[in-house]
Scaffold this active site. Structure first.
Site, mmCIF file in Angstrom:
data_model
loop_
_atom_site.group_PDB
_atom_site.id
_atom_site.type_symbol
_atom_site.label_atom_id
_atom_site.label_comp_id
_atom_site.label_asym_id
_atom_site.label_seq_id
_atom_site.Cartn_x
_atom_site.Cartn_y
_atom_site.Cartn_z
ATOM 1 N N HIS A 115 7.874 1.301 4.222
ATOM 2 C CA HIS A 115 6.587 0.711 3.582
ATOM 3 C C HIS A 115 8.309 -0.254 2.867
ATOM 4 O O HIS A 115 7.988 -1.334 2.564
ATOM 5 C CB HIS A 115 6.789 1.410 3.182
ATOM 6 C CG HIS A 115 6.449 0.717 0.957
ATOM 7 N ND1 HIS A 115 4.216 0.250 1.799
ATOM 8 C CD2 HIS A 115 6.540 0.043 -0.313
ATOM 9 C CE1 HIS A 115 4.688 0.123 0.407
ATOM 10 N NE2 HIS A 115 5.279 -0.272 -0.533
ATOM 11 N N GLU A 116 9.163 0.074 2.432
ATOM 12 C CA GLU A 116 10.552 -0.728 1.496
ATOM 13 C C GLU A 116 10.963 -0.990 2.831
ATOM 14 O O GLU A 116 11.485 -2.565 2.236
ATOM 15 C CB GLU A 116 11.456 0.497 0.491
ATOM 16 C CG GLU A 116 10.400 1.027 0.117
ATOM 17 C CD GLU A 116 9.639 0.255 -1.119
ATOM 18 O OE1 GLU A 116 10.213 -0.795 -1.673
ATOM 19 O OE2 GLU A 116 8.267 0.895 -1.786
ATOM 20 N N HIS A 119 9.287 -4.502 3.361
ATOM 21 C CA HIS A 119 9.354 -5.458 2.068
ATOM 22 C C HIS A 119 9.767 -6.418 2.046
ATOM 23 O O HIS A 119 10.275 -7.995 2.174
ATOM 24 C CB HIS A 119 9.283 -5.077 0.596
ATOM 25 C CG HIS A 119 7.731 -3.841 0.142
ATOM 26 N ND1 HIS A 119 6.740 -5.020 0.423
ATOM 27 C CD2 HIS A 119 7.322 -3.107 0.172
ATOM 28 C CE1 HIS A 119 5.391 -4.255 -0.252
ATOM 29 N NE2 HIS A 119 6.550 -2.822 0.004
#
Length: 174
Positions: A115-116, A119
């Site tokens: 997820h990170e 980003h």
């Protein structure tokens, strides 16, 4: 004095009462550097502390925020304040306290890392996104991990393309 004019009783703002409103914006990078110097003055600052760099990293912070940052950094180490203490204090103020005791299984940690990374990857590839400063899967505050992007310089206006890229970065974790 208030930073919430919208909650003042309209009777206070009628003609003849408080006729002048003086707006004091958050300081720019030079102002933040001077404010940091004032709050670092009587503290044991280590040789690695770079006040101009801290000023660049703290875009949008007020004088009170900067005072809090330096005081928080001073609490971390009794002998002197290093750049590591300042960075840790900045993260604590922006994202909340670190929660190392949160128990997560490997699958959850891997999902947070993907997820990170999403980003960060989208932020890195888009031309109008702010540069990625730090990525972590260590929980802080209510976040399970975060990607910190910090602008290179103070922004007073945001273009449509910058907004689109910011939205893409937000959705990049998906």
């Amino acid at each position: 004095a208030t930073n919430r004019v919208d909650v003042l009783d309209p009777a206070l703002l009628r003609p003849g009462r408080f006729d002048r409103q003086i707006v004091v914006d958050a300081p720019d990078v030079r102002g933040r550097e001077k404010i940091l110097a004032v709050h670092a003055k009587n503290k044991p600052i280590g040789p690695d502390v770079d006040l101009p760099r801290i000023a660049k990293l703290t875009s949008g912070m007020t004088g009170a925020d900067l005072m809090n940052l330096m005081n928080e950094a001073a609490l971390r180490n009794k002998s002197h304040i290093s750049m590591a203490e300042v960075n840790e204090s900045m993260e604590r103020l922006m994202a909340g306290p670190e929660r190392k005791n949160r128990v997560m299984n490997e699958k959850t940690r891997r999902t947070i890392a993907f997820h990170e990374s999403g980003h960060a990857l989208v932020g890195h590839l888009l031309p109008n996104a702010d540069p990625v400063h730090k990525i972590t899967i260590v929980p802080r505050g209510r976040a399970l991990g975060y990607t910190m992007s910090i602008p290179d310089e103070d922004k007073f206006l945001v273009s449509r393309n910058e907004m689109y890229d910011e939205l893409a970065v937000f959705l990049g974790g998906r």
